[in-house]
Design an enzyme around this catalytic site. Structure first.
Site, PDB file in Angstrom:
ATOM      1  N   THR A  18       0.830  -1.220   0.000  1.00 45.27           N
ATOM      2  CA  THR A  18       0.000   0.000   0.000  1.00 45.27           C
ATOM      3  C   THR A  18       0.860   1.264   0.000  1.00 45.27           C
ATOM      4  OG1 THR A  18      -0.149  -0.075   2.424  1.00 45.27           O
ATOM      5  CG2 THR A  18      -1.941  -1.098   1.179  1.00 45.27           C
ATOM      6  N   GLY A  19       2.167   1.103   0.102  1.00 46.80           N
ATOM      7  CA  GLY A  19       3.059   2.263   0.099  1.00 46.80           C
ATOM      8  C   GLY A  19       3.837   2.331  -1.205  1.00 46.80           C
ATOM      9  N   ASP A  21       8.677  -8.727   1.990  1.00 45.87           N
ATOM     10  CA  ASP A  21       7.378  -8.976   2.618  1.00 45.87           C
ATOM     11  C   ASP A  21       7.624  -9.480   4.046  1.00 45.87           C
ATOM     12  OD1 ASP A  21       4.966 -10.036   3.506  1.00 45.87           O
ATOM     13  OD2 ASP A  21       4.418 -10.827   1.534  1.00 45.87           O
ATOM     14  N   TYR A  57      -8.738  -6.018  10.259  1.00 48.66           N
ATOM     15  CA  TYR A  57      -7.747  -5.036  10.744  1.00 48.66           C
ATOM     16  C   TYR A  57      -7.764  -4.992  12.266  1.00 48.66           C
ATOM     17  CZ  TYR A  57      -5.370  -0.464  11.139  1.00 48.66           C
ATOM     18  OH  TYR A  57      -4.515   0.572  11.446  1.00 48.66           O
ATOM     19  N   ARG A  79      -9.660   7.613   3.279  1.00 49.04           N
ATOM     20  CA  ARG A  79      -9.782   8.250   4.590  1.00 49.04           C
ATOM     21  C   ARG A  79     -10.319   9.672   4.403  1.00 49.04           C
ATOM     22  NH1 ARG A  79      -4.422   5.551   7.486  1.00 49.04           N
ATOM     23  NH2 ARG A  79      -3.445   5.719   5.459  1.00 49.04           N
TER      24      ARG A  79
HETATM   25  P1  NAD Z   1       0.212   2.863   4.802  1.00 47.17           P
HETATM   26  O1  NAD Z   1      -0.651   1.905   4.082  1.00 47.17           O
HETATM   27  O2  NAD Z   1       0.498   4.173   4.168  1.00 47.17           O
HETATM   28  O3  NAD Z   1       1.598   2.192   5.191  1.00 47.17           O
HETATM   29  C1  NAD Z   1       1.743   0.831   5.468  1.00 47.17           C
HETATM   30  C2  NAD Z   1       3.014   0.343   4.799  1.00 47.17           C
HETATM   31  O4  NAD Z   1       3.204  -1.046   5.113  1.00 47.17           O
HETATM   32  C3  NAD Z   1       2.960   0.446   3.276  1.00 47.17           C
HETATM   33  O5  NAD Z   1       4.121   1.068   2.783  1.00 47.17           O
HETATM   34  C4  NAD Z   1       2.864  -0.999   2.822  1.00 47.17           C
HETATM   35  O6  NAD Z   1       3.408  -1.218   1.540  1.00 47.17           O
HETATM   36  C5  NAD Z   1       3.599  -1.716   3.941  1.00 47.17           C
HETATM   37  N1  NAD Z   1       3.243  -3.119   4.070  1.00 47.17           N
HETATM   38  C6  NAD Z   1       2.007  -3.649   4.212  1.00 47.17           C
HETATM   39  N2  NAD Z   1       2.082  -4.976   4.311  1.00 47.17           N
HETATM   40  C7  NAD Z   1       3.401  -5.300   4.226  1.00 47.17           C
HETATM   41  C8  NAD Z   1       4.114  -6.512   4.249  1.00 47.17           C
HETATM   42  N3  NAD Z   1       3.506  -7.704   4.377  1.00 47.17           N
HETATM   43  N4  NAD Z   1       5.465  -6.481   4.147  1.00 47.17           N
HETATM   44  C9  NAD Z   1       6.111  -5.303   4.022  1.00 47.17           C
HETATM   45  N5  NAD Z   1       5.488  -4.110   3.992  1.00 47.17           N
HETATM   46  C10 NAD Z   1       4.136  -4.121   4.082  1.00 47.17           C
HETATM   47  O7  NAD Z   1      -0.461   3.078   6.229  1.00 47.17           O
HETATM   48  P2  NAD Z   1      -0.121   4.155   7.351  1.00 47.17           P
HETATM   49  O8  NAD Z   1      -1.290   5.038   7.468  1.00 47.17           O
HETATM   50  O9  NAD Z   1       1.198   4.737   7.121  1.00 47.17           O
HETATM   51  O10 NAD Z   1      -0.091   3.237   8.648  1.00 47.17           O
HETATM   52  C11 NAD Z   1       1.155   2.738   9.128  1.00 47.17           C
HETATM   53  C12 NAD Z   1       0.922   1.953  10.420  1.00 47.17           C
HETATM   54  O11 NAD Z   1       0.351   2.821  11.408  1.00 47.17           O
HETATM   55  C13 NAD Z   1      -0.012   0.763  10.250  1.00 47.17           C
HETATM   56  O12 NAD Z   1       0.460  -0.308  11.029  1.00 47.17           O
HETATM   57  C14 NAD Z   1      -1.316   1.277  10.821  1.00 47.17           C
HETATM   58  O13 NAD Z   1      -2.077   0.241  11.357  1.00 47.17           O
HETATM   59  C15 NAD Z   1      -0.851   2.253  11.889  1.00 47.17           C
HETATM   60  N6  NAD Z   1      -1.865   3.279  12.115  1.00 47.17           N
HETATM   61  C16 NAD Z   1      -2.016   4.324  11.234  1.00 47.17           C
HETATM   62  C17 NAD Z   1      -3.026   5.264  11.473  1.00 47.17           C
HETATM   63  C18 NAD Z   1      -3.240   6.436  10.550  1.00 47.17           C
HETATM   64  O14 NAD Z   1      -4.101   7.273  10.825  1.00 47.17           O
HETATM   65  N7  NAD Z   1      -2.500   6.579   9.466  1.00 47.17           N
HETATM   66  C19 NAD Z   1      -3.862   5.140  12.591  1.00 47.17           C
HETATM   67  C20 NAD Z   1      -3.697   4.045  13.417  1.00 47.17           C
HETATM   68  C21 NAD Z   1      -2.681   3.138  13.205  1.00 47.17           C
END
Ligand code: NAD
Length: 325
Positions: A43-44, A64, A153, A194
């Site tokens: 997702t990044g 991964d 989630y 979001r």
């Molecule tokens: P995001 O989707 O932008 O980032 C998540 C990253 O994890 C992505 O770069 C994705 O490619 C990577 N990823 C996912 N699965 C993977 C895997 N199996 N192996 C390697 N990389 C993997 O999300 P975010 O908003 O940056 O959130 C980051 C973290 O913070 C998450 O754990 C999320 O649960 C937590 N979080 C975020 C928020 C928010 O408001 N953004 C709120 C609560 C918790």
């Protein structure tokens, strides 16, 4: 962004190419910490860390985390953020989300155990589900539907918290858990579903702002610089958590839509659409613990954070329109 001395030399950030993770990589590097960013681009995107490519203290490992994480050399901090995080992403990727929370967390914990590193789990306010207590304190166990669409989630993160706790008690790993509430800022994807990026994208395009339900449900929005500063403060301390990180100023989704419209200078009307299943009615963290233990609280004024975010999205859209990356 404020920088300062932190007690780490080399950190692994899983999910470091995501929205929050990439800002965390920036803060660590700006604080003098070497960073190994681990991401599989689920997702990044590498675009989020491209500005660090020339920094020899920064390493990108495309991997991964559901398979063992191959990092050589010393590591004294593992920050585990890898997981789809926006509702649109985890509803589209239910199995991957559960696996990131389960195998991904075990692998990140195992890395911390082997390296004798401090471990911090990025958990979420979603562990409180649709909360029956307001504001939510860390002692609240939550109100989660284990078979609802969001369970992939919510339960993955609840499992990840349990796994983190077990590694602490069984293996003596120095762990901490942060429960992040809604965070916003530059590098969110415009289409991630979001509220902030959706409203900004719609307002900049002159489209109606789609408010779910009647818009009276609340969110607490924390600017990303504050969130990553909080994560690093918890990492740098000795507390195990869980620790809430978020903004205790509550805003309704409708108020947020109006504010984004105003800051974008947009005349877009509000359009009310169906509310998603199990969408929480109220979200507001009690951040007393973060303040008492770490002196942390959000410092960015919401309008300022939103304006910075809007400027970033406007620049992105401009580049896209001009055919640039
Ligand atoms: P995001 O989707 O932008 O980032 C998540 C990253 O994890 C992505 O770069 C994705 O490619 C990577 N990823 C996912 N699965 C993977 C895997 N199996 N192996 C390697 N990389 C993997 O999300 P975010 O908003 O940056 O959130 C980051 C973290 O913070 C998450 O754990 C999320 O649960 C937590 N979080 C975020 C928020 C928010 O408001 N953004 C709120 C609560 C918790």
């Amino acid at each position: 962004m404020a920088t300062g001395q932190v007690p780490f030399r080399r950190a692994v950030v899983t999910g470091g190419c995501g929205f929050v993770g990439s800002h965390l990589c920036d803060l660590l590097l700006d604080s003098g910490v070497e960073v190994v960013c681990v991401d599989n681009f689920l997702t990044g995107t590498a675009d989020n860390v491209v500005h660090r490519r020339a920094d020899d203290r920064f390493e990108l490992l495309v991997h991964d985390v559901t398979t063992p994480i191959p990092v050589s050399g010393g590591v004294d901090l593992v920050l585990h953020l890898a997981s789809p995080a926006s509702p649109q992403d985890y509803l589209r990727l239910p199995i991957e989300t559960l696996q990131a929370g389960a195998q991904g967390t075990f692998n990140a914990l195992e890395l911390a155990r082997q390296k004798k590193a401090r471990f911090v789990l990025a958990s979420t306010s979603e562990v409180y589900g649709d909360p029956l207590q307001h504001p939510q304190r860390e002692s609240y166990w939550g109100n989660v539907n284990p078979v609802g669409p969001r369970s992939v989630y919510d339960e993955a993160k609840r499992f990840a918290e349990a796994a983190t706790t077990a590694y602490r008690t069984e293996h003596g790993v120095d762990t901490a858990i942060v429960r992040i509430f809604n965070t916003f800022g530059p590098r969110m994807r415009a289409d991630d579903g979001r509220a902030v990026p959706t409203f900004v994208r719609q307002a900049l395009a002159g489209e109606p702002l789609t408010v779910t339900g009647d818009g009276s449900q609340t969110r607490s929005l924390c600017y990303v610089d504050d969130t990553v500063r909080g994560i690093l403060a918890v990492a740098s301390g000795r507390h195990t958590g869980p620790v809430n990180l978020g903004n205790s100023a509550e805003t309704t989704v409708l108020e947020l839509a109006h504010l984004v419209g105003e800051l974008c200078g947009s005349a877009s009307p509000i359009e009310f659409v169906d509310r998603p299943v199990d969408d929480p009615g109220r979200r507001k963290p009690d951040i007393t613990l973060a303040w008492d233990k770490f002196g942390w609280r959000p410092e960015t004024e919401p309008r300022k954070g939103l304006s910075t975010t809007i400027d970033w999205f406007a620049t992105q859209l401009h580049h896209t329109a001009a055919g640039e990356r």
